[in-house]
Design a protein around this motif. Sequence first.
Motif, mmCIF file in Angstrom:
data_model
loop_
_atom_site.group_PDB
_atom_site.id
_atom_site.type_symbol
_atom_site.label_atom_id
_atom_site.label_comp_id
_atom_site.label_asym_id
_atom_site.label_seq_id
_atom_site.Cartn_x
_atom_site.Cartn_y
_atom_site.Cartn_z
ATOM 1 N N ALA A 1 0.849 -1.185 0.000
ATOM 2 C CA ALA A 1 0.000 0.000 0.000
ATOM 3 C C ALA A 1 0.884 1.233 0.000
ATOM 4 C CB ALA A 1 -0.923 0.020 1.221
ATOM 5 N N VAL A 2 0.367 2.318 -0.554
ATOM 6 C CA VAL A 2 1.100 3.572 -0.581
ATOM 7 C C VAL A 2 0.124 4.713 -0.317
ATOM 8 C CG1 VAL A 2 0.827 3.879 -3.071
ATOM 9 C CG2 VAL A 2 2.747 4.963 -1.882
ATOM 10 N N ILE A 3 0.627 5.769 0.307
ATOM 11 C CA ILE A 3 -0.180 6.951 0.581
ATOM 12 C C ILE A 3 0.639 8.177 0.208
ATOM 13 C CG2 ILE A 3 0.522 6.993 3.026
ATOM 14 C CD1 ILE A 3 -2.333 8.085 3.639
ATOM 15 N N THR A 4 0.022 9.080 -0.529
ATOM 16 C CA THR A 4 0.728 10.278 -0.976
ATOM 17 C C THR A 4 0.709 11.349 0.115
ATOM 18 O OG1 THR A 4 -1.215 11.366 -1.905
ATOM 19 C CG2 THR A 4 -0.074 9.768 -3.316
ATOM 20 N N SER A 5 1.422 12.434 -0.136
ATOM 21 C CA SER A 5 1.417 13.542 0.809
ATOM 22 C C SER A 5 0.037 14.186 0.889
ATOM 23 C CB SER A 5 2.460 14.579 0.404
ATOM 24 O OG SER A 5 2.213 15.023 -0.923
ATOM 25 N N GLU B 1 -3.729 -13.595 6.497
ATOM 26 C CA GLU B 1 -3.683 -14.957 5.962
ATOM 27 C C GLU B 1 -2.251 -15.479 6.035
ATOM 28 O OE1 GLU B 1 -4.993 -14.037 2.046
ATOM 29 O OE2 GLU B 1 -7.127 -14.049 2.572
ATOM 30 N N PRO B 2 -2.073 -16.794 6.065
ATOM 31 C CA PRO B 2 -0.702 -17.342 6.102
ATOM 32 C C PRO B 2 0.172 -16.834 4.961
ATOM 33 C CG PRO B 2 -2.300 -19.058 6.592
ATOM 34 C CD PRO B 2 -3.092 -17.849 6.195
ATOM 35 N N GLU B 3 -0.446 -16.532 3.815
ATOM 36 C CA GLU B 3 0.312 -15.997 2.680
ATOM 37 C C GLU B 3 0.882 -14.604 2.962
ATOM 38 O OE1 GLU B 3 -2.312 -19.150 1.526
ATOM 39 O OE2 GLU B 3 -2.783 -17.228 2.501
ATOM 40 N N GLY B 4 0.426 -13.993 4.029
ATOM 41 C CA GLY B 4 0.923 -12.686 4.415
ATOM 42 C C GLY B 4 2.210 -12.732 5.219
ATOM 43 N N THR B 5 2.726 -13.910 5.482
ATOM 44 C CA THR B 5 3.999 -14.041 6.189
ATOM 45 C C THR B 5 5.116 -13.476 5.322
ATOM 46 O OG1 THR B 5 3.287 -15.988 7.439
ATOM 47 C CG2 THR B 5 5.665 -15.686 7.113
ATOM 48 N N ALA B 6 5.821 -12.468 5.865
ATOM 49 C CA ALA B 6 6.842 -11.787 5.068
ATOM 50 C C ALA B 6 7.557 -10.759 5.924
ATOM 51 C CB ALA B 6 6.195 -11.080 3.873
ATOM 52 N N VAL C 1 -4.774 -7.075 -0.848
ATOM 53 C CA VAL C 1 -5.063 -6.577 0.500
ATOM 54 C C VAL C 1 -6.284 -5.675 0.567
ATOM 55 C CG1 VAL C 1 -2.632 -6.712 1.116
ATOM 56 C CG2 VAL C 1 -3.602 -4.519 0.376
ATOM 57 N N LYS C 2 -6.884 -5.369 -0.560
ATOM 58 C CA LYS C 2 -8.013 -4.443 -0.563
ATOM 59 C C LYS C 2 -9.140 -4.942 0.334
ATOM 60 C CE LYS C 2 -7.244 -2.168 -4.980
ATOM 61 N NZ LYS C 2 -7.710 -1.973 -6.379
ATOM 62 N N GLY C 3 -9.606 -4.026 1.158
ATOM 63 C CA GLY C 3 -10.688 -4.350 2.072
ATOM 64 C C GLY C 3 -10.217 -4.922 3.397
ATOM 65 N N ARG C 4 -8.937 -5.289 3.476
ATOM 66 C CA ARG C 4 -8.425 -5.877 4.723
ATOM 67 C C ARG C 4 -7.389 -4.983 5.397
ATOM 68 N NH1 ARG C 4 -5.518 -10.366 4.389
ATOM 69 N NH2 ARG C 4 -4.846 -10.028 2.231
ATOM 70 N N VAL D 1 3.834 6.733 9.168
ATOM 71 C CA VAL D 1 2.864 6.006 8.358
ATOM 72 C C VAL D 1 2.529 4.717 9.100
ATOM 73 C CG1 VAL D 1 4.658 4.859 6.973
ATOM 74 C CG2 VAL D 1 2.335 5.085 6.063
ATOM 75 N N THR D 2 1.268 4.335 9.027
ATOM 76 C CA THR D 2 0.782 3.168 9.745
ATOM 77 C C THR D 2 0.039 2.242 8.789
ATOM 78 O OG1 THR D 2 0.565 4.418 11.795
ATOM 79 C CG2 THR D 2 -0.695 2.391 11.635
ATOM 80 N N LEU D 3 0.210 0.960 8.994
ATOM 81 C CA LEU D 3 -0.518 -0.027 8.204
ATOM 82 C C LEU D 3 -1.297 -0.913 9.166
ATOM 83 C CD1 LEU D 3 -0.966 -1.156 5.295
ATOM 84 C CD2 LEU D 3 0.803 -2.853 5.843
ATOM 85 N N GLN D 4 -2.605 -0.812 9.130
ATOM 86 C CA GLN D 4 -3.475 -1.674 9.914
ATOM 87 C C GLN D 4 -3.835 -2.886 9.062
ATOM 88 O OE1 GLN D 4 -4.614 -1.450 13.183
ATOM 89 N NE2 GLN D 4 -5.452 -3.486 12.778
ATOM 90 N N MET D 5 -3.461 -4.057 9.546
ATOM 91 C CA MET D 5 -3.687 -5.286 8.780
ATOM 92 C C MET D 5 -4.694 -6.160 9.510
ATOM 93 S SD MET D 5 0.225 -6.159 7.599
ATOM 94 C CE MET D 5 0.801 -6.470 9.267
#
Length: 121
Positions: free
Chosen positions: A49-53, A86-91, A63-66, A78-82
Amino acid sequence: QVQLVESGGGLVQPGGSLRLSCAASGTIYSVNDMGWYRQAPGKQRELVAVITSGASTNYADFVKGRFTISRDSARNTVTLQMNSLEPEGTALYYCKAKIIPSTSWHPVDYWGQGPVVTVSS
């Protein structure tokens, strides 16, 4: 000198939530886009995800919707609420910011160290 410091990684069960934060500090003139990327074992780094100024956001389709990205421009964070992880998100999740340092006046991409997120039961 500019640095990005991240926090918030860890172990979470499938369906759970985590919140990642990243703070830019140092000799900063301005911070433009801020975002999160991830790199799973054996895979290439990819945009999350990215957020502009101006607070416009863009998300990867997976990740849309989650996930929700937000920023506090006054604090250069900057904050990322997850959610619904899912297990595929391991990284490794890397913070990236395009910053104009007050020492050079040209935009530079800075990266954080990448907190580990493990989604497993």
